[in-house]
Design a protein around this motif. Sequence first.
Motif, PDB file in Angstrom:
ATOM      1  N   GLY A 157       0.790  -1.226   0.000  1.00  0.00           N
ATOM      2  CA  GLY A 157       0.000   0.000   0.000  1.00  0.00           C
ATOM      3  C   GLY A 157       0.817   1.269   0.000  1.00  0.00           C
ATOM      4  O   GLY A 157       0.250   2.366   0.038  1.00  0.00           O
ATOM      5  N   VAL A 158       2.147   1.173  -0.066  1.00  0.00           N
ATOM      6  CA  VAL A 158       3.028   2.342  -0.049  1.00  0.00           C
ATOM      7  C   VAL A 158       3.735   2.436  -1.394  1.00  0.00           C
ATOM      8  O   VAL A 158       4.325   1.460  -1.868  1.00  0.00           O
ATOM      9  CB  VAL A 158       4.062   2.229   1.094  1.00  0.00           C
ATOM     10  N   ASP A 159       3.695   3.613  -2.030  1.00  0.00           N
ATOM     11  CA  ASP A 159       4.375   3.797  -3.311  1.00  0.00           C
ATOM     12  C   ASP A 159       5.786   4.343  -3.085  1.00  0.00           C
ATOM     13  O   ASP A 159       6.190   4.686  -1.960  1.00  0.00           O
ATOM     14  CB  ASP A 159       3.574   4.724  -4.220  1.00  0.00           C
ATOM     15  N   VAL A 160       6.541   4.454  -4.172  1.00  0.00           N
ATOM     16  CA  VAL A 160       7.942   4.870  -4.089  1.00  0.00           C
ATOM     17  C   VAL A 160       8.058   6.311  -3.599  1.00  0.00           C
ATOM     18  O   VAL A 160       8.960   6.643  -2.809  1.00  0.00           O
ATOM     19  CB  VAL A 160       8.624   4.696  -5.459  1.00  0.00           C
ATOM     20  N   ALA A 161       7.156   7.176  -4.035  1.00  0.00           N
ATOM     21  CA  ALA A 161       7.220   8.572  -3.598  1.00  0.00           C
ATOM     22  C   ALA A 161       7.037   8.687  -2.083  1.00  0.00           C
ATOM     23  O   ALA A 161       7.721   9.478  -1.423  1.00  0.00           O
ATOM     24  CB  ALA A 161       6.145   9.387  -4.324  1.00  0.00           C
ATOM     25  N   THR A 162       6.144   7.891  -1.528  1.00  0.00           N
ATOM     26  CA  THR A 162       5.944   7.904  -0.084  1.00  0.00           C
ATOM     27  C   THR A 162       7.179   7.384   0.640  1.00  0.00           C
ATOM     28  O   THR A 162       7.558   7.891   1.699  1.00  0.00           O
ATOM     29  CB  THR A 162       4.710   7.075   0.291  1.00  0.00           C
ATOM     30  N   VAL A 163       7.817   6.362   0.074  1.00  0.00           N
ATOM     31  CA  VAL A 163       9.028   5.830   0.680  1.00  0.00           C
ATOM     32  C   VAL A 163      10.130   6.891   0.696  1.00  0.00           C
ATOM     33  O   VAL A 163      10.845   7.055   1.692  1.00  0.00           O
ATOM     34  CB  VAL A 163       9.489   4.562  -0.072  1.00  0.00           C
ATOM     35  N   ARG A 164      10.292   7.622  -0.406  1.00  0.00           N
ATOM     36  CA  ARG A 164      11.304   8.687  -0.457  1.00  0.00           C
ATOM     37  C   ARG A 164      11.029   9.753   0.602  1.00  0.00           C
ATOM     38  O   ARG A 164      11.944  10.218   1.293  1.00  0.00           O
ATOM     39  CB  ARG A 164      11.312   9.332  -1.845  1.00  0.00           C
ATOM     40  N   ARG A 165       9.786  10.120   0.728  1.00  0.00           N
ATOM     41  CA  ARG A 165       9.443  11.152   1.703  1.00  0.00           C
ATOM     42  C   ARG A 165       9.700  10.653   3.127  1.00  0.00           C
ATOM     43  O   ARG A 165      10.169  11.400   3.985  1.00  0.00           O
ATOM     44  CB  ARG A 165       7.981  11.551   1.532  1.00  0.00           C
ATOM     45  N   ALA A 166       9.400   9.377   3.374  1.00  0.00           N
ATOM     46  CA  ALA A 166       9.603   8.831   4.715  1.00  0.00           C
ATOM     47  C   ALA A 166      11.087   8.752   5.059  1.00  0.00           C
ATOM     48  O   ALA A 166      11.494   9.080   6.175  1.00  0.00           O
ATOM     49  CB  ALA A 166       8.952   7.449   4.821  1.00  0.00           C
ATOM     50  N   THR A 167      11.910   8.333   4.115  1.00  0.00           N
ATOM     51  CA  THR A 167      13.344   8.215   4.399  1.00  0.00           C
ATOM     52  C   THR A 167      14.000   9.570   4.635  1.00  0.00           C
ATOM     53  O   THR A 167      15.017   9.656   5.324  1.00  0.00           O
ATOM     54  CB  THR A 167      14.041   7.497   3.245  1.00  0.00           C
TER      55      THR A 167
END
Length: 450
Positions: free
Chosen positions: A391-401
């Motif tokens: 349920g998490v896309d790459v853009a969300t992962v970048r923002r989280a990191t």
Amino acid sequence: MTQVEPPPVAPAPQEEQPQEPRQRRVLPRSPRQLLGAARGGIGRVLGSDAALGARRVVVRGARAVGPVLAPVTRFGWVALAITIAALVVGIALEWVELVTIAFAGAVLLLIAVVYVIGRTMYRIELDLAYTRVVVGERALGRIEIHSASSRPLMPATIEVPVGSAVAAFHLPRMQPRDVHEDVFAIPTSRRAVLRVGPVRSVKGDPLGLLRRQVRWTEPVELFVHPRTVQLDETAPGLIRDLEGITTRDLTNSDIAFHALRDYVAGDDRRYIHWKSSARTGQLMVRQFEQTRRSVLALGLSTNPDDYGHPDEFETAISVLGSLGLQAIRDEMDVVVRTSRRSLPAMNGKRLLDGLSGIDWSPRHERLIGLAATMGREHAGASVVMLHVGAGVDVATVRRATSLLPSQARILVLQSIVGTKARVQPLGTATLAQLPSLAELPRIVRAVSEQ
């Protein structure tokens, strides 16, 4: 002579008295409000002392009557109400049939009382073969019942609650000093913390009008741990940082070399830099930057919107448990944080116990909120691993990191059902996708080689 009457004098205007605002009477609506109003009425009529005494009498009466009425089941209350209604209406209307029904109901209630009356004396022991098992492993429990009465005991039913289910056993008639033993299996098909017990004896009539139960033991917790895999000791470069994290604090002995300074009395001669001392003509000693112990921070999203399937959530928990156990075996400092709270990770047992009770909820923070919390609470972590689902896309992962500590090595492990295991760089972080727990050792080796 005509007298002229004086004109009538108008009455002096009276000052209007200010009217007090009319208080609106609020009628009690709930039973608690009705009880409060009744108490207030009793207090006004009898006085505060008398009202307090009446209240104490009512409370004592309720405590005395409560245990007597506790065995009555819902069906028993319905039968009692029908019996009373049939008796009242039958006598009022002289309807013999209704009186007969009331008489039959009273007989049934008396027979039910005979079934539950009497004192039972047992000594019961509840024992679990293991209090911690892995999902799918066999979990067995045993109850041993001793007759503690000097007289024979009538048959009864023994119930053992297991989570939301109840295991029931028939206990035959027991003579004094008899011992009865039963073994039961506990389902462990899913990760959970099961509350086993308390063991209770149940006596009741065949119709279910009355049900009397007595508790004999304390409950026991059974931890059903998630599945984990053993990681290779030769590939811990991902989760082990032998040199730790260097800081700006200077020290006389450490690993990270920083600069040279003049020798001071009391310095360890092992750290004298002889070449620089010969060139400058005075003793020079090495100075180091102080390092801190490595910290592995594991984060798990417990919001269902971050996952595409419940199996992904279970895989993420198993992956986190496997990595945490390996780090604990390597004697690293491990911290575990979910979207809702922190979990104990002093040792492997406490870590797996905490993972057994994790559940997800839409009210929990998603990945962004989890990353922000970890960046704030664990700013000194050397390695950070986040666990999410499809349920998490790459853009969300970048923002989280971007919200995590800048000096930490960051790995995002994404559990996706039906995908192929792969590793891809994502800026300063690494994104690893895996379909199952079995792919974790290969993923760890691939990330360690980068």
